[in-house]
Design an enzyme around this catalytic site. Structure first.
Site, short mmCIF file in Angstrom:
data_model
loop_
_atom_site.label_atom_id
_atom_site.label_comp_id
_atom_site.label_asym_id
_atom_site.label_seq_id
_atom_site.Cartn_x
_atom_site.Cartn_y
_atom_site.Cartn_z
N HIS A 116 0.82 -1.21 0.00
CA HIS A 116 0.00 0.00 0.00
C HIS A 116 0.85 1.25 0.00
CE1 HIS A 116 0.52 1.62 4.10
NE2 HIS A 116 0.82 0.37 4.41
N CYS A 117 0.19 2.33 -0.35
CA CYS A 117 0.73 3.67 -0.16
C CYS A 117 -0.46 4.47 0.39
CB CYS A 117 1.33 4.25 -1.44
SG CYS A 117 0.32 4.11 -2.92
N ARG A 118 -0.50 5.75 0.16
CA ARG A 118 -1.64 6.53 0.69
C ARG A 118 -2.95 6.17 0.00
NH1 ARG A 118 -2.99 10.41 3.91
NH2 ARG A 118 -4.45 11.85 2.98
N SER A 124 2.55 2.09 -4.60
CA SER A 124 2.41 0.65 -4.36
C SER A 124 2.19 -0.15 -5.64
CB SER A 124 1.32 0.37 -3.31
OG SER A 124 0.11 0.98 -3.63
#
Length: 178
Positions: A116-118, A124
């Site tokens: 994940h990222c934001r 990601s």
């Protein structure tokens, strides 16, 4: 080449689509998603996630402030990469590190990894595409479409360029399926 990848990412109207879900399984046992899922331990447990790769570790607004301690009361193995979602950021420096982590996760019996990222939109998916290229010998377009078929993504042009450079390197080394 970056323009070609952008065309593959666009919808019929020529625009990028934002993710419609918080999380998607983009390849068997590999999930890409956002901060909402990363910070929701019950959701991760329901998905049977064993490993979390945070491509946006940090405390600024463009990062997700989780770390190994955040998951310490779970059985989740954590790895963080302090990446910025900017065209100038060298995410390719982390392609091997991220791929190694994903490999270790999937090598475990019942291993499932949440990357994940934001937003689960740029950093990601770029790391997952690089993983598919490095470990499954997919050409960049195939890897990108594999992820895109399961989730709306939009890696920035800097990341797309880095994926193209990885593709050229792997072609030169004879490591891609044609």
């Amino acid at each position: 080449m970056v323009e070609e990848l952008n065309e593959l990412l666009a919808n019929d109207s020529g625009f990028y689509s934002l993710p419609t879900q918080h999380c998607n399984e983009v390849y068997p046992k590999i999930y890409v998603g956002n901060a909402f899922v990363a910070q929701n331990l019950m959701r991760l447990e329901r998905l049977s996630i064993t490993h979390v790769l945070n491509a946006a570790e940090g405390k600024s607004f463009m990062h997700v402030n989780t770390n190994a301690e955040f998951y310490s009361d779970t059985r989740i193995v954590y790895h963080g990469i302090k990446a910025n979602d900017t065209e100038a950021f060298n995410l390719s420096a982390y392609f091997e590190e991220a791929s190694d982590f994903i490999d270790k996760a999937l090598a475990q019996k019942d291993g499932r990894v949440f990357v994940h990222c934001r937003e689960g939109y740029s950093r990601s998916p770029t790391l997952v595409i690089a993983y598919l290229m490095l470990r499954h010998h997919m050409e960049v377009k195939t890897a990108l479409l594999t992820v895109r078929q399961k989730r709306e993504i939009g890696p920035n042009d800097g990341f797309l360029k880095q994926l193209c450079q990885l593709n050229q390197k792997l072609v030169k080394e004879g490591k891609l399926k044609s």
